[in-house]
Write an enzyme that holds these catalytic residues in place. Structure first.
Site, PDB file in Angstrom:
ATOM      1  N   CYS A 113       9.309  18.494 -15.811  1.00 22.71           N
ATOM      2  CA  CYS A 113       7.874  18.380 -16.138  1.00 22.71           C
ATOM      3  C   CYS A 113       7.256  19.727 -16.497  1.00 22.71           C
ATOM      4  O   CYS A 113       6.147  19.778 -17.013  1.00 22.71           O
ATOM      5  CB  CYS A 113       7.118  17.759 -14.977  1.00 22.71           C
ATOM      6  SG  CYS A 113       7.804  16.183 -14.478  1.00 22.71           S
ATOM      7  N   HIS A 261      -0.361  19.646 -14.405  1.00 22.15           N
ATOM      8  CA  HIS A 261       0.572  18.553 -14.680  1.00 22.15           C
ATOM      9  C   HIS A 261       0.071  17.281 -14.000  1.00 22.15           C
ATOM     10  O   HIS A 261      -0.324  17.305 -12.828  1.00 22.15           O
ATOM     11  CB  HIS A 261       1.955  18.939 -14.167  1.00 22.15           C
ATOM     12  CG  HIS A 261       2.933  17.810 -14.184  1.00 22.15           C
ATOM     13  ND1 HIS A 261       3.072  16.973 -15.274  1.00 22.15           N
ATOM     14  CD2 HIS A 261       3.813  17.367 -13.247  1.00 22.15           C
ATOM     15  CE1 HIS A 261       3.990  16.072 -14.996  1.00 22.15           C
ATOM     16  NE2 HIS A 261       4.460  16.280 -13.784  1.00 22.15           N
ATOM     17  N   ASN A 291       2.763   9.736 -15.127  1.00 23.02           N
ATOM     18  CA  ASN A 291       3.424  11.035 -15.278  1.00 23.02           C
ATOM     19  C   ASN A 291       4.295  11.000 -16.544  1.00 23.02           C
ATOM     20  O   ASN A 291       5.308  10.306 -16.584  1.00 23.02           O
ATOM     21  CB  ASN A 291       4.275  11.296 -14.030  1.00 23.02           C
ATOM     22  CG  ASN A 291       4.960  12.647 -14.056  1.00 23.02           C
ATOM     23  OD1 ASN A 291       5.025  13.301 -15.093  1.00 23.02           O
ATOM     24  ND2 ASN A 291       5.470  13.050 -12.904  1.00 23.02           N
TER      25      ASN A 291
HETATM   26  O1  UT7 Z   1       6.641  15.534 -11.918  1.00 17.99           O
HETATM   27  C1  UT7 Z   1       7.193  15.528 -10.629  1.00 17.99           C
HETATM   28  C2  UT7 Z   1       7.222  14.130 -10.198  1.00 17.99           C
HETATM   29  N1  UT7 Z   1       7.018  13.753  -8.885  1.00 17.99           N
HETATM   30  C3  UT7 Z   1       5.894  13.782  -8.131  1.00 17.99           C
HETATM   31  O2  UT7 Z   1       4.937  14.410  -8.428  1.00 17.99           O
HETATM   32  C4  UT7 Z   1       5.926  12.948  -6.904  1.00 17.99           C
HETATM   33  C5  UT7 Z   1       5.285  13.603  -5.717  1.00 17.99           C
HETATM   34  N2  UT7 Z   1       5.159  12.625  -4.636  1.00 17.99           N
HETATM   35  C6  UT7 Z   1       4.272  11.626  -4.672  1.00 17.99           C
HETATM   36  O3  UT7 Z   1       3.521  11.482  -5.612  1.00 17.99           O
HETATM   37  C7  UT7 Z   1       4.196  10.719  -3.463  1.00 17.99           C
HETATM   38  O4  UT7 Z   1       5.057  11.197  -2.461  1.00 17.99           O
HETATM   39  C8  UT7 Z   1       4.531   9.238  -3.784  1.00 17.99           C
HETATM   40  C9  UT7 Z   1       3.419   8.636  -4.629  1.00 17.99           C
HETATM   41  C10 UT7 Z   1       5.851   9.151  -4.495  1.00 17.99           C
HETATM   42  C11 UT7 Z   1       4.598   8.437  -2.508  1.00 17.99           C
HETATM   43  O5  UT7 Z   1       3.370   8.534  -1.793  1.00 17.99           O
HETATM   44  P1  UT7 Z   1       3.378   8.874  -0.240  1.00 17.99           P
HETATM   45  O6  UT7 Z   1       1.984   8.862   0.204  1.00 17.99           O
HETATM   46  O7  UT7 Z   1       4.157  10.154  -0.068  1.00 17.99           O
HETATM   47  O8  UT7 Z   1       4.111   7.635   0.369  1.00 17.99           O
HETATM   48  P2  UT7 Z   1       5.415   7.603   1.280  1.00 17.99           P
HETATM   49  O9  UT7 Z   1       6.623   7.901   0.479  1.00 17.99           O
HETATM   50  O10 UT7 Z   1       5.147   8.441   2.489  1.00 17.99           O
HETATM   51  O11 UT7 Z   1       5.450   6.073   1.703  1.00 17.99           O
HETATM   52  C12 UT7 Z   1       4.444   5.502   2.517  1.00 17.99           C
HETATM   53  C13 UT7 Z   1       4.699   4.016   2.636  1.00 17.99           C
HETATM   54  C14 UT7 Z   1       6.163   3.668   2.931  1.00 17.99           C
HETATM   55  O12 UT7 Z   1       6.183   2.528   3.778  1.00 17.99           O
HETATM   56  P3  UT7 Z   1       6.417   2.701   5.356  1.00 17.99           P
HETATM   57  O13 UT7 Z   1       7.759   3.359   5.491  1.00 17.99           O
HETATM   58  O14 UT7 Z   1       5.295   3.540   5.846  1.00 17.99           O
HETATM   59  O15 UT7 Z   1       6.383   1.281   5.836  1.00 17.99           O
HETATM   60  C15 UT7 Z   1       6.712   3.273   1.589  1.00 17.99           C
HETATM   61  O16 UT7 Z   1       7.776   2.368   1.663  1.00 17.99           O
HETATM   62  O17 UT7 Z   1       4.403   3.390   1.388  1.00 17.99           O
HETATM   63  C16 UT7 Z   1       5.513   2.586   0.963  1.00 17.99           C
HETATM   64  N3  UT7 Z   1       5.547   2.584  -0.484  1.00 17.99           N
HETATM   65  C17 UT7 Z   1       4.916   1.666  -1.235  1.00 17.99           C
HETATM   66  N4  UT7 Z   1       4.143   0.615  -0.887  1.00 17.99           N
HETATM   67  C18 UT7 Z   1       3.625  -0.111  -1.895  1.00 17.99           C
HETATM   68  C19 UT7 Z   1       6.175   3.456  -1.300  1.00 17.99           C
HETATM   69  N5  UT7 Z   1       5.963   3.114  -2.590  1.00 17.99           N
HETATM   70  C20 UT7 Z   1       5.172   2.002  -2.564  1.00 17.99           C
HETATM   71  C21 UT7 Z   1       4.618   1.197  -3.564  1.00 17.99           C
HETATM   72  N6  UT7 Z   1       3.839   0.154  -3.183  1.00 17.99           N
HETATM   73  N7  UT7 Z   1       4.785   1.433  -4.887  1.00 17.99           N
END
Ligand code: UT7
Length: 334
Positions: A113, A261, A291
């Protein structure tokens, strides 16, 4: 001393639009979760008969029109992408063949990115060695082709798109279509920490020894440790911006617009808080595109120009992070 300018810009986003509700019919997610955790409402997807190189050509034609140049004027084609049409040949060569920049040096640059910001730094070096160069830098991505549509933690985040700029030594006058004025590249700074590479990978390379008939494994698609990437992103964006401003003797008060970004609204807000930037100075368009990786920042510059948020005289700070782990920032003066 070279005074590198962005002399033209063009953007292209595919027509097919995928909403959060569309994704909720494929994986266990919801519009409410995606909007509250990422800020993303929609993303665009290439048509089946359209590749990243085609999107790049469409953006490049508009950038050339803005710069008042013909394909034959271009001496170098750089494509920033981590979702190339093929491992070989480069997307830059394919794009160059379709565009008609025959004879121009053409190569891909993969800094995920951060690719567009890296591309500015590479172009600066090329122009220092050859002030007559006319460089086409294209950020083009086809990320929906590497989404695992069963993985709700990643498939909601990315979209396809392309944006291109023409870089020259000196200001050749007012652009014709998109930019309000040529933009001087005042400075650019890039870095990487390769120890963090497992945090974000996109497969299809030679690390896995596929044999004919082997089924595709999950590592063929984008895989990401989202929380770790999130933390590194906030840290690296904040520090590279602070370093770049300091070495130019500037403060954030001297910046009219910050275009980070576009990966996650919460990352953007956290960086804005750290840098103590008011929300009115921070550009966001990820709600519509998700993204788009190397296309994200030049797509943002294009939208900001069209919305009148960049005018002649604006000083714009751009900054990106991405797989690798890579980061970079640049100062543009319109
Ligand atoms: O260009 C570089 C690209 N990457 C990035 O910039 C990504 C950077 N990271 C992020 O943007 C975030 O970490 C994410 C958006 C990917 C995830 O958000 P988060 O607040 O860090 O969520 P998490 O991974 O801590 O997950 C929280 C909960 C989990 O459930 P449990 O374990 O608490 O029951 C996940 O399974 O949310 C769940 N979850 C979802 N629920 C509904 C993860 N993805 C989803 C989804 N819909 N799409």
């Amino acid at each position: 001393m070279t005074a590198i300018h962005i002399q033209g810009l063009g953007t292209y986003v595919p027509a097919k639009r995928i909403t959060n509700d569309d994704l909720a019919s494929r994986v266990d997610t919801s519009d409410e979760w995606i909007v509250s955790r990422t800020g993303i409402k929609a993303r665009h997807m290439l048509a089946d008969d359209e590749n990243g190189s085609d999107a790049g050509v469409k953006a490049a034609l508009l950038a050339l029109e803005d710069a008042g140049l013909e394909p034959g004027d271009i001496t170098h084609v750089l494509t920033a992408t981590c979702t190339p049409d093929y491992l070989c040949p480069s997307t830059a060569c394919i794009l160059s063949g379709k565009l008609g920049t025959h004879g121009a040096m053409a190569f891909d640059l993969n800094a995920a990115c951060t690719g567009f910001v890296y591309g500015l730094d590479v172009a600066r070096g090329l122009l220092a060695g050859n002030p007559d160069a006319k460089i086409l830098l294209v950020g083009s991505e086809a990320f929906t082709r590497r989404m695992n549509w069963n993985d709700r933690t990643t498939c909601i985040l990315f979209g396809d798109g392309a944006a291109a700029v023409v870089l020259t030594d000196g200001d050749a006058g007012t652009p014709r279509a998109c930019l309000p004025s040529a933009a001087r590249l005042r400075d650019v700074q890039c870095g990487a920490d390769g120890r963090q590479y497992p945090l974000l990978t996109v497969g299809g390379g030679t690390a896995r020894n596929y044999r004919p008939g082997d089924p595709v494994q999950d590592d063929f698609y984008l895989q990401m440790q989202g929380r770790e990437v999130f933390k590194l992103a906030v840290r690296s964006l904040s520090s590279v911006c602070a370093q770049l401003l300091e070495r130019n003797g500037l403060s954030l008060d001297d910046v009219d617009l910050f275009i980070p970004h576009q990966a996650n609204l919460r990352i953007i807000e956290a960086v804005g808080d750290r840098l103590k930037l008011g929300a009115d100075k921070v550009f966001v368009n990820l709600d519509e595109y998700g993204n788009t990786s190397a296309a994200s920042i030049p797509l943002g510059i294009g939208d900001a120009c069209r919305q009148g948020r960049i005018r002649a005289g604006s000083r714009v700070l751009i900054s990106a992070f991405g797989g690798g782990f890579t980061w970079g920032a640049a100062l543009l003066e319109f």
